[in-house]
Design a protein around this motif. Structure first.
Motif, PDB file in Angstrom:
ATOM      1  N   ALA A  26       0.830  -1.209   0.000  1.00 10.79           N
ATOM      2  CA  ALA A  26       0.000   0.000   0.000  1.00 10.79           C
ATOM      3  C   ALA A  26       0.864   1.258   0.000  1.00 10.79           C
ATOM      4  CB  ALA A  26      -0.933  -0.002   1.202  1.00 10.79           C
ATOM      5  N   ASN A  27       1.927   1.239   0.795  1.00 13.19           N
ATOM      6  CA  ASN A  27       2.815   2.400   0.853  1.00 13.19           C
ATOM      7  C   ASN A  27       3.544   2.614  -0.467  1.00 13.19           C
ATOM      8  OD1 ASN A  27       2.129   2.942   3.524  1.00 13.19           O
ATOM      9  ND2 ASN A  27       3.818   1.743   4.358  1.00 13.19           N
ATOM     10  N   ARG A  28       4.030   1.523  -1.055  1.00 15.12           N
ATOM     11  CA  ARG A  28       4.744   1.648  -2.314  1.00 15.12           C
ATOM     12  C   ARG A  28       3.797   2.091  -3.436  1.00 15.12           C
ATOM     13  NH1 ARG A  28       8.278   3.770  -5.252  1.00 15.12           N
ATOM     14  NH2 ARG A  28       8.920   2.571  -7.110  1.00 15.12           N
ATOM     15  N   ALA A  29       2.577   1.569  -3.443  1.00 11.37           N
ATOM     16  CA  ALA A  29       1.600   1.976  -4.450  1.00 11.37           C
ATOM     17  C   ALA A  29       1.294   3.468  -4.327  1.00 11.37           C
ATOM     18  CB  ALA A  29       0.319   1.160  -4.297  1.00 11.37           C
ATOM     19  N   THR A  30       1.189   3.952  -3.097  1.00 10.77           N
ATOM     20  CA  THR A  30       0.943   5.377  -2.865  1.00 10.77           C
ATOM     21  C   THR A  30       2.107   6.214  -3.384  1.00 10.77           C
ATOM     22  OG1 THR A  30      -0.418   4.891  -0.921  1.00 10.77           O
ATOM     23  CG2 THR A  30       0.489   7.120  -1.106  1.00 10.77           C
ATOM     24  N   GLU A  31       3.329   5.746  -3.153  1.00 10.85           N
ATOM     25  CA  GLU A  31       4.510   6.439  -3.670  1.00 10.85           C
ATOM     26  C   GLU A  31       4.478   6.496  -5.190  1.00 10.85           C
ATOM     27  OE1 GLU A  31       7.855   4.309  -2.204  1.00 10.85           O
ATOM     28  OE2 GLU A  31       7.695   5.089  -0.157  1.00 10.85           O
ATOM     29  N   ARG A  32       4.122   5.391  -5.812  1.00  9.58           N
ATOM     30  CA  ARG A  32       4.100   5.327  -7.270  1.00  9.58           C
ATOM     31  C   ARG A  32       3.018   6.255  -7.837  1.00  9.58           C
ATOM     32  NH1 ARG A  32       2.762   1.328  -9.805  1.00  9.58           N
ATOM     33  NH2 ARG A  32       4.114   1.720 -11.588  1.00  9.58           N
TER      34      ARG A  32
END
Length: 317
Positions: free
Chosen positions: A133-139
């Motif tokens: 979820a955190n990485r998707a938000t960053e992307r």
């Protein structure tokens, strides 16, 4: 979901998602290699082609649907590969529709903002993995799409959304993780708007019954090993999924078996894992990820024997 299974799935994807993105990219799903699986493709292109083929098969989106605000739910979103791709694609289509209607030209490829007709495309992705979820938000931020896309840690069997919230419910290879397949499909149906579309692609086992015969002890043993390595409670056959879908207020129900079309993916992944960067990443990512990598051959052999199937379902509420 049961707490133990929840933790197993979370740990699997917390540990492996970074390596997967580093070596294989943002799309954490099969690729499409033509109806008979005999087309040679670059792996990432094959994964994008799978998304495009699924949309074409399901007839989504319709031009009429994108004349108004359109909401997408990606159930089991990974690091946001499909979520961002769908949002960008649908926003571009909505913008083209606006231009044809004499609206103002605007670039939707980076920031899908509402147009002058009030139409907009927004998406929500849910996963059990905080790392994902955190990485998707960053992307999403990197792509300039954070205002139209959000990602949550949430249980697909108890989604934190109101009834009839989404125009498209998209689940690409997450159903196999669900410990209650009936509840899973019911939840997808619950949050779908009237007239909205459900697209579900999931790992299955071969059909069973009088004609096909029940699963053999050897097949059950093979499935059990796949379950153990990939944190799966169990899988069911495509006809069993269809039976669940037909019990719900859904229409225009269609199913398809694309096993041949996606089966080459596992051999491609195996080959690409035999590189220095992939091997080093595996060695540093922990035993859970190493086990998953060592079991890639199980999936390849499962497709070859016909035990593992790639099932598709689409329906309209």
């Amino acid at each position: 979901m049961t707490s133990t299974l929840y933790q197993q799935i979370q740990q699997l994807y917390d540990a492996s998602s970074g390596l997967w993105e580093q070596v294989w990219g943002e799309h954490m799903h099969h690729g499409y290699y033509g109806p008979d699986g005999n087309l040679k493709k670059e792996r990432r292109q094959a994964q994008i082609d799978l998304i495009e083929e699924l949309l074409a098969w399901a007839g989504v989106p319709s031009e009429q649907a994108l004349c108004e605000s359109y909401r997408i739910l990606d159930v089991g979103c990974g690091i946001g590969g499909s979520t961002l791709y769908l949002t960008e694609k649908f926003s571009s289509i909505a913008q083209n529709n606006l231009k044809l209607d004499g609206g103002v030209d605007r670039d939707f490829s980076r920031s899908p903002e509402p147009n002058k007709t009030g139409a907009s495309v927004t998406a929500t992705g849910i996963t059990l993995s905080p790392v994902q979820a955190n990485r998707a938000t960053e992307r999403a931020k990197i792509a300039g799409m954070e205002s139209n896309v959000n990602f949550l840690v949430a249980d697909a069997l108890n989604m934190p959304f109101s009834d009839e919230s989404f125009d498209l419910v998209w689940s690409l290879e997450s159903g196999e993780h669900m410990p209650d397949k009936i509840k899973f499909v019911q939840e997808c149906c619950r949050v779908l708007k009237p007239g909205g579309t459900l697209i579900l692609a999931t790992w299955c086992h071969r059909p069973v019954g009088e004609t096909a015969g029940e699963l053999t002890d050897e097949e059950r043993k093979e499935l059990a090993e796949i379950y153990r390595v990939y944190a799966l409670p169990y899988v069911i056959s495509l006809p069993e999924y269809e039976e669940i879908v037909r019990s719900l207020p859904l229409t225009s129900i269609r199913t398809a078996d694309w096993s041949k079309a996606v089966a080459p993916f596992w051999d491609v992944v195996i080959d690409s894992a035999l590189t220095p960067i992939a091997i080093w990443g595996l060695l540093t990512s922990g035993w859970t990820t190493i086990q998953a990598a060592l079991a890639l051959g199980l999936m390849s052999r499962g497709y070859q024997s016909g035990l593992i199937r790639f099932g598709l379902i689409c329906a309209v509420k």
